[in-house]
Design a protein around this motif. Structure first.
Motif, PDB file in Angstrom:
ATOM      1  N   GLU A 190      -5.174 -11.753 -10.010  1.00  0.00           N
ATOM      2  CA  GLU A 190      -4.673 -10.709 -10.893  1.00  0.00           C
ATOM      3  C   GLU A 190      -3.505 -10.072 -10.168  1.00  0.00           C
ATOM      4  O   GLU A 190      -3.672  -9.486  -9.110  1.00  0.00           O
ATOM      5  CB  GLU A 190      -5.782  -9.693 -11.164  1.00  0.00           C
ATOM      6  N   ASN A 191      -2.316 -10.217 -10.748  1.00  0.00           N
ATOM      7  CA  ASN A 191      -1.098  -9.757 -10.084  1.00  0.00           C
ATOM      8  C   ASN A 191      -1.087 -10.288  -8.650  1.00  0.00           C
ATOM      9  O   ASN A 191      -1.261 -11.466  -8.461  1.00  0.00           O
ATOM     10  CB  ASN A 191      -0.970  -8.249 -10.179  1.00  0.00           C
ATOM     11  N   ASN A 192      -0.933  -9.396  -7.658  1.00  0.00           N
ATOM     12  CA  ASN A 192      -0.872  -9.919  -6.292  1.00  0.00           C
ATOM     13  C   ASN A 192      -2.194  -9.826  -5.545  1.00  0.00           C
ATOM     14  O   ASN A 192      -2.223  -9.608  -4.343  1.00  0.00           O
ATOM     15  CB  ASN A 192       0.236  -9.204  -5.516  1.00  0.00           C
ATOM     16  N   TRP A 193      -3.283 -10.007  -6.274  1.00  0.00           N
ATOM     17  CA  TRP A 193      -4.605  -9.970  -5.645  1.00  0.00           C
ATOM     18  C   TRP A 193      -5.388 -11.220  -6.008  1.00  0.00           C
ATOM     19  O   TRP A 193      -5.353 -11.675  -7.147  1.00  0.00           O
ATOM     20  CB  TRP A 193      -5.357  -8.709  -6.087  1.00  0.00           C
ATOM     21  N   GLY A 214     -15.069 -10.941  -3.344  1.00  0.00           N
ATOM     22  CA  GLY A 214     -14.289  -9.720  -3.513  1.00  0.00           C
ATOM     23  C   GLY A 214     -12.800 -10.013  -3.604  1.00  0.00           C
ATOM     24  O   GLY A 214     -12.412 -11.156  -3.803  1.00  0.00           O
ATOM     25  N   TRP A 215     -12.012  -8.963  -3.474  1.00  0.00           N
ATOM     26  CA  TRP A 215     -10.561  -9.089  -3.676  1.00  0.00           C
ATOM     27  C   TRP A 215      -9.792  -8.911  -2.369  1.00  0.00           C
ATOM     28  O   TRP A 215     -10.112  -8.027  -1.577  1.00  0.00           O
ATOM     29  CB  TRP A 215     -10.084  -8.024  -4.663  1.00  0.00           C
ATOM     30  N   ILE A 216      -8.771  -9.757  -2.161  1.00  0.00           N
ATOM     31  CA  ILE A 216      -7.852  -9.568  -1.034  1.00  0.00           C
ATOM     32  C   ILE A 216      -6.429  -9.714  -1.568  1.00  0.00           C
ATOM     33  O   ILE A 216      -6.198 -10.401  -2.560  1.00  0.00           O
ATOM     34  CB  ILE A 216      -8.081 -10.585   0.116  1.00  0.00           C
ATOM     35  N   PRO A 217      -5.447  -9.040  -0.932  1.00  0.00           N
ATOM     36  CA  PRO A 217      -4.067  -9.178  -1.409  1.00  0.00           C
ATOM     37  C   PRO A 217      -3.512 -10.562  -1.074  1.00  0.00           C
ATOM     38  O   PRO A 217      -3.842 -11.123  -0.020  1.00  0.00           O
ATOM     39  CB  PRO A 217      -3.314  -8.085  -0.646  1.00  0.00           C
ATOM     40  N   GLY A 225     -11.967  -4.264  -6.094  1.00  0.00           N
ATOM     41  CA  GLY A 225     -11.097  -4.591  -7.221  1.00  0.00           C
ATOM     42  C   GLY A 225      -9.712  -4.973  -6.751  1.00  0.00           C
ATOM     43  O   GLY A 225      -9.406  -4.906  -5.551  1.00  0.00           O
ATOM     44  N   PRO A 226      -8.837  -5.384  -7.699  1.00  0.00           N
ATOM     45  CA  PRO A 226      -7.506  -5.889  -7.347  1.00  0.00           C
ATOM     46  C   PRO A 226      -6.499  -4.775  -7.069  1.00  0.00           C
ATOM     47  O   PRO A 226      -5.572  -4.578  -7.841  1.00  0.00           O
ATOM     48  CB  PRO A 226      -7.119  -6.717  -8.574  1.00  0.00           C
ATOM     49  N   GLY A 227      -6.664  -4.031  -5.980  1.00  0.00           N
ATOM     50  CA  GLY A 227      -5.704  -2.992  -5.636  1.00  0.00           C
ATOM     51  C   GLY A 227      -6.161  -2.241  -4.414  1.00  0.00           C
ATOM     52  O   GLY A 227      -7.353  -2.226  -4.092  1.00  0.00           O
ATOM     53  N   ASP A 257       2.172  -4.696  -5.133  1.00  0.00           N
ATOM     54  CA  ASP A 257       3.383  -5.506  -5.127  1.00  0.00           C
ATOM     55  C   ASP A 257       3.281  -6.599  -6.182  1.00  0.00           C
ATOM     56  O   ASP A 257       2.205  -7.134  -6.420  1.00  0.00           O
ATOM     57  CB  ASP A 257       3.551  -6.140  -3.741  1.00  0.00           C
ATOM     58  N   GLY A 258       4.405  -6.921  -6.829  1.00  0.00           N
ATOM     59  CA  GLY A 258       4.423  -8.019  -7.790  1.00  0.00           C
ATOM     60  C   GLY A 258       3.721  -7.682  -9.096  1.00  0.00           C
ATOM     61  O   GLY A 258       3.163  -8.550  -9.760  1.00  0.00           O
ATOM     62  N   VAL A 259       3.750  -6.401  -9.490  1.00  0.00           N
ATOM     63  CA  VAL A 259       3.089  -5.978 -10.729  1.00  0.00           C
ATOM     64  C   VAL A 259       3.869  -6.499 -11.940  1.00  0.00           C
ATOM     65  O   VAL A 259       5.091  -6.374 -12.005  1.00  0.00           O
ATOM     66  CB  VAL A 259       2.997  -4.433 -10.784  1.00  0.00           C
ATOM     67  N   ASN A 260       3.150  -7.100 -12.876  1.00  0.00           N
ATOM     68  CA  ASN A 260       3.803  -7.647 -14.073  1.00  0.00           C
ATOM     69  C   ASN A 260       4.294  -6.536 -14.994  1.00  0.00           C
ATOM     70  O   ASN A 260       3.568  -5.587 -15.257  1.00  0.00           O
ATOM     71  CB  ASN A 260       2.825  -8.516 -14.864  1.00  0.00           C
ATOM     72  N   ILE A 261       5.504  -6.726 -15.521  1.00  0.00           N
ATOM     73  CA  ILE A 261       5.993  -5.855 -16.588  1.00  0.00           C
ATOM     74  C   ILE A 261       6.084  -6.735 -17.825  1.00  0.00           C
ATOM     75  O   ILE A 261       6.792  -7.738 -17.841  1.00  0.00           O
ATOM     76  CB  ILE A 261       7.353  -5.238 -16.232  1.00  0.00           C
TER      77      ILE A 261
END
Ligand SMILES: [Zn+2]
Length: 451
Positions: free
Chosen positions: A78-81, A92-95, A55-57, A205-209
């Motif tokens: 998704e965000n920084n992934w 799969g997911w990578i940063p 997953g993205p994290g 890193d780079g999480v949306n607010i």
């Protein structure tokens, strides 16, 4: 006369040979260009090996390790992934910071904005939502090019622009690496946070607010890894937070963590009432790219399946579902990739979207196909909810031997949502309101099914 006619034949033969050589040359050249283009749509990493996560994290399990030289394509972000598909079929997911901090590479290109205000779209179509507008002479890394559109890496997200709006040059842009916070920053956090009972800390890193507790909310700002916030409350899958500078907003709880045990209880209670949230569902808009599917005047099946699936995605994502699209633009998806994507992701459900076609104009309505018996209950619920909306008549739930559902390990269905060969069906399902109603039907069906 005979000589002349033979001579004439000889001349024709020469002309024919020249023609043949030209045609072979032209076809060969175009396929070479096509080959080169396909090569460009893949990228490689400069690291020796990379962890591919579920997953993205960084909190997600590592499913495998991939050699950095394996070509890959970015499917979504998704965000920084990045959710990526490697050439060896691993998915799969990578940063993003592992993918973007690479040094100059032959296949890397930069886009420079040529116009004063360039619109950046969510998808590669003018009907898509405009994410942002950028100023002239801004530079971005190019991720992918398709049919006059170029996919760019923006600050923490991906967007599409028209190729005519940019200048393309070889090169790479270095992205800022995530940094740990300093002692000074920590003490200012501590002062601020001491006034609150609980804190929320970002785990990526780079999480949306955002300004609302939904993916539709506008992004106010972005948070770095380990940034801390005061906890104000919880809504859906989001923490309501206040930053040290007073900014208030919402952060998704899978990219942050909180020190409150009370919140863990609340989260569990929320999960019990809506078990749709957190599910992984694969949506497969049938056909795409060079495969248009069924045709009717001016309308391709591949276009309607995509619009329908995008409406469903929006609805499900807002409910906290982890949606994976087999395609979200006009690209070809091999049939074998559909079940493979779902199986690799351990998806709870796969839905393939199609529009029917047959001889004559009288056939009408929707049909839901299943392959494994285990998929019958969820297929029946979807069919019942489609009937509830009563847009088109229902042809019921049927067994269907289609590859996209035959090779599934989990549950899944293939839905035919009307007949391309029936003009009155087309008049209904070519409307955005129909796609919305399909999205509502599926959302309602899955909410009931997963309860
Ligand atoms: Zn089809």
């Amino acid at each position: 006369m005979r000589d002349r006619s033979e001579n004439h034949f000889q001349q024709n033969k020469v002309a024919y040979l020249i023609y043949l050589v030209l045609v072979i040359g032209l076809v060969g050249f175009s396929s070479f260009q096509l080959y080169q283009f396909n090569q460009k749509s893949y990228r490689t990493l400069t690291t020796d090996v990379i962890n591919l996560r579920e997953g993205p994290g960084i909190t997600y399990d590592i499913k495998s390790q991939i050699e950095g030289s394996t070509p890959y394509r970015v499917m979504r972000q998704e965000n920084n992934w990045y959710y990526i598909l490697f050439d060896n079929q691993e998915i799969g997911w990578i940063p993003t910071w592992m993918a973007d901090s690479q040094t100059a590479e032959a296949n890397q290109f930069i886009a420079t904005t040529l116009v004063d205000e360039m619109d950046v779209y969510e998808e590669n179509t003018e009907d898509a939502e405009i994410i942002t507008t950028t100023a002239k002479d801004s530079k971005y890394q190019i991720l992918y090019q398709a049919e006059g559109w170029v996919q760019l890496q923006l600050d923490g997200e991906i967007g599409w622009v028209k190729q005519t709006d940019i200048d393309i040059t070889p090169g790479t842009i270095a992205y800022q690496q995530s940094t740990d916070i300093t002692e000074e920053e920590q003490s200012s956090y501590d002062d601020f946070l001491s006034d609150y009972d609980y804190t929320v800390t970002t785990t990526a890193d780079g999480v949306n607010i955002r300004d609302a507790a939904t993916t539709d909310g506008n992004i106010i700002t972005k948070a770095a890894l380990n940034e801390q916030f005061a906890y104000l409350g919880q809504e859906n899958e989001y923490y309501h937070v206040r930053a040290v500078d007073g900014t208030e907003g919402y952060i998704v709880n899978w990219l942050s963590e909180s020190d409150s045990t009370a919140m863990a209880d609340q989260a569990q209670a929320a999960e019990a009432t809506s078990t749709l949230a957190g599910r992984t569902i694969v949506l497969d808009p049938g056909h795409g790219g060079i495969d248009p599917g069924a045709l009717t005047d001016g309308l391709y099946e591949k276009e309607v399946t995509l619009q329908t699936a995008l409406a469903v995605r929006e609805k499900l994502e807002a409910a906290g579902v982890n949606v994976i699209m087999t395609r979200d633009s006009d690209t070809e998806v091999p049939l074998s990739d559909v079940a493979y994507t779902a199986n690799q992701a351990g998806a709870d459900l796969m839905i393939s979207f199609h529009y029917d076609s047959t001889e004559g104009v009288s056939a009408t309505g929707t049909t839901v196909y299943y392959y494994a018996d285990g998929s019958i209950p969820v297929a029946e619920e979807v069919q019942a909810q489609l009937m509830e909306q009563s847009l088109l008549p229902s042809n019921g739930v049927k067994f269907g031997d289609f590859q996209v559902i035959r090779e599934l390990q989990g549950e899944g269905m293939l839905i035919e949502l009307g007949y391309m060969s029936n003009p009155s069906d087309v008049a209904i399902f070519s409307q955005e309101s129909y796609w919305q109603q399909v999205a509502d039907s599926i959302y309602n069906a899955l909410t009931i099914y997963y309860q």
